[in-house]
Design a protein around this motif. Sequence first.
Motif, mmCIF file in Angstrom:
data_model
loop_
_atom_site.group_PDB
_atom_site.id
_atom_site.type_symbol
_atom_site.label_atom_id
_atom_site.label_comp_id
_atom_site.label_asym_id
_atom_site.label_seq_id
_atom_site.Cartn_x
_atom_site.Cartn_y
_atom_site.Cartn_z
ATOM 1 N N ARG A 107 -2.420 -1.930 -5.215
ATOM 2 C CA ARG A 107 -3.871 -2.019 -5.048
ATOM 3 C C ARG A 107 -4.220 -3.430 -4.587
ATOM 4 N N GLU B 140 -6.615 -6.162 -4.528
ATOM 5 C CA GLU B 140 -7.803 -6.550 -5.289
ATOM 6 C C GLU B 140 -8.737 -7.440 -4.477
ATOM 7 N N LYS C 39 0.833 -1.213 0.000
ATOM 8 C CA LYS C 39 0.000 0.000 0.000
ATOM 9 C C LYS C 39 0.865 1.259 0.000
#
Length: 478
Positions: free
Chosen positions: A345, A347, A340
């Motif tokens: 990202r 998911e 992060k």
Amino acid sequence: MQYYHSLINGKWEEGEGSFEVTNPSNGEVIASVSKVTLNQMKNTIDAAHSAFKTWSKKLAIERSRSLFKAAAKVREKAAEIGTLLAKEQGKAIKDAEKEIIGAADCLEYYACLGVNILGEVPPPNAMNLRSIALRQPIGVVFAVAAWNYPVSLISWKVAPALAAGCTVIVKPSRETPLSTIEFVRVCNEAGLPAGILNVVSGENALISNEIFSNPLVKLVALTGSTETGKEFIKASAHTVKRLMLELGGHSPFIVFADADLDRAIKDGIKRSFRNTGQICNSVNRIFVEKSVYDQFVKNFVEGAKKIRIGDPFENPAPDCGPMVNQSGVKKMEEFIQDAKTHGGRIECGGKRPEDPKFSKGFYFEPTVITNVTPAMKIMMDEPFGPIVAIDTFSSAEEAVIKANNTRYGLVAYVYTSNIKKAGWVAENLEWGNVAINNISPDSLYAPYPGWKESGIGLELGHYGLDQYLEWKNIKIEI
């Protein structure tokens, strides 16, 4: 609660102090294992060395028969040992029993190979001289079990060592010692002579110091982390011990646009999250050709979200069990936070499950990361857990560069329908094992090498037997 001790020269001996073994599904203590003392360690090495003098002199067919008997006994007790393995490690009971059966297969395989140890008669360098090149067992072997496959991986060491004529001292992992101890118990109950196959548990420093300083121990075989392997390399210098090290992996999974995407996604999910990602050949980094990247990610994430986590004894069996301990869970959280921080990202997954029924265990959700960068921990270090990152590439050359950009080199995976492309990529990957359109890189019958910082020496195949043998040249005047 059950209590376990060390097997030294055919006798079970209680040590001083103990450590507890925890069920990772619920955090409950299930057993206590006594710690071997320094004197017991010395006695174990002496006993193994004494037993080596007779075991190494037995006919190969006699050792082979002993291994076949041990294999039969292990197969008979597969459900019993598998239950212990599922309780202490967290893998599904069906997978645990399968592991025990695989260990029996390994014993049988090397029972066959052990009667075919061949030497050579090299050409003479003088008409009145002849050379006879023999191979003889190296001596006492110290074998360290890994916690993720504690029976399978120890059989990869015990079976060829005993077949070669060596004697063995097994050290189980502190996280999953019970199934390893039971495996050794069952092999001995099949009729192995005392001192041939011993097992000791306890403080790592005490055991290692004696092993590496004692000249009677000739070879150390480890499946473990690269960091532990490096410590073993340093420690072995004093007595110049032979090492057989199968270390960390950080497997790349390369998917070309011409691949069978459904198959690649199904296999990628299985290899990323099987045994909760706690496998040295687990997929950690997926590289997908740009033209099919979006489709691949969409379907892969959908599949990952369907993975069912649960207790190893649930019926039907869960897809993913717990991690082996709390520190593993914390490590996953560190990887997530790092991703992060670098713009990754998440998911799916990325946290402990919210269902209260998992609150007492060491569970972590299967996690997929995209928008990755080379600076992320997930792209450099092996997580050894249920986390996988997905990146892109534009050419075969770029895929190879990205896949090779790590200190590890155990297993790589390639998916493509173009055999020429597959061949070029396989030959240019700096990995000891390359699986093309499959996720089964290891075989009893083929070598399993680790390149770079993934290992020294070889396991499996007839090459695995060679590790436990020394060459001797005898020159005779005629």
